[in-house]
Design an enzyme around this catalytic site. Sequence first.
Site, PDB file in Angstrom:
ATOM      1  N   ASP A 138      25.223  17.899   4.120  1.00 19.88           N
ATOM      2  CA  ASP A 138      26.280  18.338   3.191  1.00 19.88           C
ATOM      3  C   ASP A 138      27.316  17.224   2.972  1.00 19.88           C
ATOM      4  O   ASP A 138      28.025  17.226   1.971  1.00 19.88           O
ATOM      5  CB  ASP A 138      26.983  19.580   3.751  1.00 19.88           C
ATOM      6  CG  ASP A 138      27.506  19.371   5.171  1.00 19.88           C
ATOM      7  OD1 ASP A 138      26.758  18.814   5.996  1.00 19.88           O
ATOM      8  OD2 ASP A 138      28.665  19.739   5.459  1.00 19.88           O
ATOM      9  N   TYR A 148      29.631   7.979   7.161  1.00 23.17           N
ATOM     10  CA  TYR A 148      28.383   8.687   7.486  1.00 23.17           C
ATOM     11  C   TYR A 148      27.774   9.286   6.213  1.00 23.17           C
ATOM     12  O   TYR A 148      26.584   9.113   5.937  1.00 23.17           O
ATOM     13  CB  TYR A 148      28.673   9.780   8.518  1.00 23.17           C
ATOM     14  CG  TYR A 148      27.549  10.774   8.721  1.00 23.17           C
ATOM     15  CD1 TYR A 148      26.389  10.424   9.410  1.00 23.17           C
ATOM     16  CD2 TYR A 148      27.646  12.083   8.216  1.00 23.17           C
ATOM     17  CE1 TYR A 148      25.363  11.351   9.606  1.00 23.17           C
ATOM     18  CE2 TYR A 148      26.627  13.004   8.401  1.00 23.17           C
ATOM     19  CZ  TYR A 148      25.491  12.638   9.088  1.00 23.17           C
ATOM     20  OH  TYR A 148      24.477  13.546   9.268  1.00 23.17           O
ATOM     21  N   THR A 196      24.111   9.868  13.795  1.00 22.28           N
ATOM     22  CA  THR A 196      24.803  11.132  13.540  1.00 22.28           C
ATOM     23  C   THR A 196      26.233  11.153  14.099  1.00 22.28           C
ATOM     24  O   THR A 196      26.901  12.182  14.017  1.00 22.28           O
ATOM     25  CB  THR A 196      24.008  12.325  14.127  1.00 22.28           C
ATOM     26  OG1 THR A 196      23.745  12.061  15.510  1.00 22.28           O
ATOM     27  CG2 THR A 196      22.698  12.534  13.395  1.00 22.28           C
ATOM     28  N   ASP A 226      11.783   2.389  16.303  1.00 27.18           N
ATOM     29  CA  ASP A 226      13.121   2.162  15.748  1.00 27.18           C
ATOM     30  C   ASP A 226      12.939   2.080  14.234  1.00 27.18           C
ATOM     31  O   ASP A 226      12.296   1.147  13.733  1.00 27.18           O
ATOM     32  CB  ASP A 226      13.680   0.852  16.316  1.00 27.18           C
ATOM     33  CG  ASP A 226      15.058   0.512  15.761  1.00 27.18           C
ATOM     34  OD1 ASP A 226      15.438   1.091  14.720  1.00 27.18           O
ATOM     35  OD2 ASP A 226      15.738  -0.330  16.362  1.00 27.18           O
ATOM     36  N   ILE A 227      13.501   3.035  13.500  1.00 30.27           N
ATOM     37  CA  ILE A 227      13.193   3.102  12.057  1.00 30.27           C
ATOM     38  C   ILE A 227      13.866   1.982  11.265  1.00 30.27           C
ATOM     39  O   ILE A 227      13.589   1.819  10.083  1.00 30.27           O
ATOM     40  CB  ILE A 227      13.535   4.488  11.446  1.00 30.27           C
ATOM     41  CG1 ILE A 227      15.039   4.783  11.502  1.00 30.27           C
ATOM     42  CG2 ILE A 227      12.718   5.584  12.094  1.00 30.27           C
ATOM     43  CD1 ILE A 227      15.460   5.945  10.598  1.00 30.27           C
ATOM     44  N   MET A 278      18.038  16.911  18.380  1.00 29.87           N
ATOM     45  CA  MET A 278      18.163  18.386  18.408  1.00 29.87           C
ATOM     46  C   MET A 278      17.191  19.060  17.435  1.00 29.87           C
ATOM     47  O   MET A 278      16.447  19.967  17.815  1.00 29.87           O
ATOM     48  CB  MET A 278      19.612  18.767  18.081  1.00 29.87           C
ATOM     49  CG  MET A 278      19.884  20.250  18.136  1.00 29.87           C
ATOM     50  SD  MET A 278      21.649  20.635  18.150  1.00 29.87           S
ATOM     51  CE  MET A 278      22.137  20.143  16.494  1.00 29.87           C
ATOM     52  N   LEU A 279      17.210  18.623  16.183  1.00 27.18           N
ATOM     53  CA  LEU A 279      16.308  19.240  15.190  1.00 27.18           C
ATOM     54  C   LEU A 279      14.854  18.922  15.529  1.00 27.18           C
ATOM     55  O   LEU A 279      13.972  19.784  15.392  1.00 27.18           O
ATOM     56  CB  LEU A 279      16.666  18.716  13.789  1.00 27.18           C
ATOM     57  CG  LEU A 279      15.732  19.134  12.656  1.00 27.18           C
ATOM     58  CD1 LEU A 279      15.654  20.652  12.519  1.00 27.18           C
ATOM     59  CD2 LEU A 279      16.191  18.512  11.327  1.00 27.18           C
ATOM     60  N   LYS A 284      24.144   8.324   4.416  1.00 29.34           N
ATOM     61  CA  LYS A 284      23.090   9.331   4.214  1.00 29.34           C
ATOM     62  C   LYS A 284      22.755   9.463   2.729  1.00 29.34           C
ATOM     63  O   LYS A 284      21.586   9.628   2.350  1.00 29.34           O
ATOM     64  CB  LYS A 284      23.522  10.688   4.794  1.00 29.34           C
ATOM     65  CG  LYS A 284      23.644  10.736   6.311  1.00 29.34           C
ATOM     66  CD  LYS A 284      22.319  10.593   7.046  1.00 29.34           C
ATOM     67  CE  LYS A 284      21.445  11.816   6.931  1.00 29.34           C
ATOM     68  NZ  LYS A 284      20.210  11.686   7.770  1.00 29.34           N
TER      69      LYS A 284
HETATM   70  N1  LIG Z   1      23.691  18.015  13.612  1.00 28.52           N
HETATM   71  C1  LIG Z   1      24.160  18.454  12.454  1.00 28.52           C
HETATM   72  O1  LIG Z   1      25.057  19.326  12.396  1.00 28.52           O
HETATM   73  C2  LIG Z   1      23.610  17.904  11.166  1.00 28.52           C
HETATM   74  C3  LIG Z   1      24.239  18.301   9.973  1.00 28.52           C
HETATM   75  C4  LIG Z   1      23.740  17.828   8.766  1.00 28.52           C
HETATM   76  C5  LIG Z   1      22.623  17.010   8.735  1.00 28.52           C
HETATM   77  N2  LIG Z   1      22.048  16.615   9.904  1.00 28.52           N
HETATM   78  C6  LIG Z   1      20.895  15.723   9.803  1.00 28.52           C
HETATM   79  O2  LIG Z   1      19.791  16.329  10.456  1.00 28.52           O
HETATM   80  C7  LIG Z   1      18.978  15.326  11.068  1.00 28.52           C
HETATM   81  C8  LIG Z   1      18.765  15.633  12.536  1.00 28.52           C
HETATM   82  O3  LIG Z   1      20.031  15.773  13.159  1.00 28.52           O
HETATM   83  P1  LIG Z   1      20.176  16.099  14.717  1.00 28.52           P
HETATM   84  O4  LIG Z   1      21.445  16.859  14.859  1.00 28.52           O
HETATM   85  O5  LIG Z   1      18.911  16.615  15.269  1.00 28.52           O
HETATM   86  O6  LIG Z   1      20.455  14.618  15.245  1.00 28.52           O
HETATM   87  P2  LIG Z   1      20.410  14.034  16.732  1.00 28.52           P
HETATM   88  O7  LIG Z   1      20.263  15.108  17.741  1.00 28.52           O
HETATM   89  O8  LIG Z   1      21.563  13.082  16.820  1.00 28.52           O
HETATM   90  O9  LIG Z   1      19.040  13.217  16.698  1.00 28.52           O
HETATM   91  C9  LIG Z   1      18.891  12.029  15.992  1.00 28.52           C
HETATM   92  C10 LIG Z   1      17.934  11.165  16.779  1.00 28.52           C
HETATM   93  O10 LIG Z   1      17.734   9.935  16.058  1.00 28.52           O
HETATM   94  C11 LIG Z   1      17.655   8.907  17.027  1.00 28.52           C
HETATM   95  N3  LIG Z   1      17.922   7.590  16.425  1.00 28.52           N
HETATM   96  C12 LIG Z   1      19.099   6.983  16.180  1.00 28.52           C
HETATM   97  N4  LIG Z   1      18.899   5.754  15.663  1.00 28.52           N
HETATM   98  C13 LIG Z   1      17.548   5.589  15.577  1.00 28.52           C
HETATM   99  C14 LIG Z   1      16.725   4.528  15.133  1.00 28.52           C
HETATM  100  N5  LIG Z   1      17.226   3.385  14.669  1.00 28.52           N
HETATM  101  N6  LIG Z   1      15.374   4.708  15.178  1.00 28.52           N
HETATM  102  C15 LIG Z   1      14.846   5.849  15.656  1.00 28.52           C
HETATM  103  N7  LIG Z   1      15.581   6.878  16.107  1.00 28.52           N
HETATM  104  C16 LIG Z   1      16.917   6.755  16.059  1.00 28.52           C
HETATM  105  C17 LIG Z   1      18.689   9.277  18.053  1.00 28.52           C
HETATM  106  O11 LIG Z   1      18.443   8.586  19.251  1.00 28.52           O
HETATM  107  P3  LIG Z   1      19.676   8.180  20.206  1.00 28.52           P
HETATM  108  O12 LIG Z   1      20.253   9.478  20.688  1.00 28.52           O
HETATM  109  O13 LIG Z   1      19.033   7.343  21.240  1.00 28.52           O
HETATM  110  O14 LIG Z   1      20.670   7.425  19.338  1.00 28.52           O
HETATM  111  C18 LIG Z   1      18.457  10.781  18.172  1.00 28.52           C
HETATM  112  O15 LIG Z   1      17.490  11.089  19.150  1.00 28.52           O
HETATM  113  C19 LIG Z   1      19.687  13.989  10.794  1.00 28.52           C
HETATM  114  O16 LIG Z   1      19.142  13.427   9.621  1.00 28.52           O
HETATM  115  C20 LIG Z   1      21.114  14.393  10.504  1.00 28.52           C
HETATM  116  O17 LIG Z   1      21.752  13.458   9.654  1.00 28.52           O
HETATM  117  C21 LIG Z   1      22.509  17.051  11.116  1.00 28.52           C
END
Ligand SMILES: NC(=O)c1ccc[n+]([C@@H]2O[C@H](COP(=O)([O-])OP(=O)(O)OC[C@H]3O[C@@H](n4cnc5c(N)ncnc54)[C@H](OP(=O)(O)O)[C@@H]3O)[C@@H](O)[C@H]2O)c1
Length: 296
Positions: A99, A126, A59, A35-36, A12-13, A130
């Site tokens: 957070d 989680y 996530t 794959d990180i 999403m981000l 993080k």
């Molecule tokens: N969403 C929130 O409300 C929120 C709040 C606080 C912080 N954050 C942080 O903001 C950042 C972005 O969040 P987001 O909501 O955009 O997350 P997201 O939509 O879940 O995107 C995360 C991406 O990482 C990929 N991923 C998972 N495991 C991986 C791996 N081993 N190697 C490479 N890619 C991998 C996922 O792929 P798959 O879908 O195939 O697993 C997904 O496309 C993250 O660091 C998250 O912790 C998010």
Amino acid sequence: MTRILLTGADGMLAHDLRARFAGRPVTALGRASLDITDTEACRAAVRGHDVVLNTAAWTAVDAAEDEPEAAGRVNALGAENLARACADTGAVLVQYSTDYVFGDTPPTGAGTPWPEEAPLRPISVYGRTKAEGERRARAAHPDGVIVMRTAWLYGAHGRSFVTAIRDRAALGEPFTVVDDQWGQPTWTREVADGTAAILDRGVRSGIVHATASGSTTWFGFARTILATAGLDPELVRPAATVPGERPAPRPRWSVLGHDGWARLGLAPLRDWQSAFADAAAEIGWASAPPSPTDGP
Ligand SMILES: NC(=O)c1ccc[n+]([C@@H]2O[C@H](COP(=O)([O-])OP(=O)(O)OC[C@H]3O[C@@H](n4cnc5c(N)ncnc54)[C@H](OP(=O)(O)O)[C@@H]3O)[C@@H](O)[C@H]2O)c1
């Protein structure tokens, strides 16, 4: 020109980061391409880039309680892999965090925003993974890691609290949302803009809180989502958190402080209401969702 590597590029981000940096050379790699958790693959991917934006993360907050090792591999080892690779080449790593690295009460007292430098005391798996990712990344590359903690994200490209509330409201039945967990609803677009502002200022390390200004509860946010869509905000009723109802405990107080931005000579993200109004107009959330009984 700064060459950027974007990891987790299908998330999403990441979608909004791609759009924000569209005029610059960006290598956007989804999980299938990078794959990180793969140390060598990270080293190869980072080569030739000046900045790495690491949005790749585990996530699934509740699922992490049952799979701590798998979550840790992505959120802690993955962050460390990228930081080490950046340290080798001199690139800057922007590590997005959350957070959830904090506990229930800030050291500055109940009801005060969490300062950037507050001790990390996560209450969920989680959050622990993080927090570990932040620590390991900063230890591996002390002068080249920017930790951007964000929270309560919504955006055009992904499931979020906003889409969940709109789906629920489309059923037309009253429902409850917790009114005792506080935070800052944040548009992914604003985090992308904040990222660009920091990089354009030449910042190479530090911690900032990339969350909207102001605060509300999930209930307050739900009412705003309904009112913005022209729906009756009374459809949603306030409720108290039931301990143990969900596998992972949620922080009650997730209001993050923004002093880090002023220290960099930058303004923090704007207030959540005005950002949400703009997001809703752009994304199509300023009108009611179709009812499930509506035909195509
Ligand atoms: N969403 C929130 O409300 C929120 C709040 C606080 C912080 N954050 C942080 O903001 C950042 C972005 O969040 P987001 O909501 O955009 O997350 P997201 O939509 O879940 O995107 C995360 C991406 O990482 C990929 N991923 C998972 N495991 C991986 C791996 N081993 N190697 C490479 N890619 C991998 C996922 O792929 P798959 O879908 O195939 O697993 C997904 O496309 C993250 O660091 C998250 O912790 C998010």
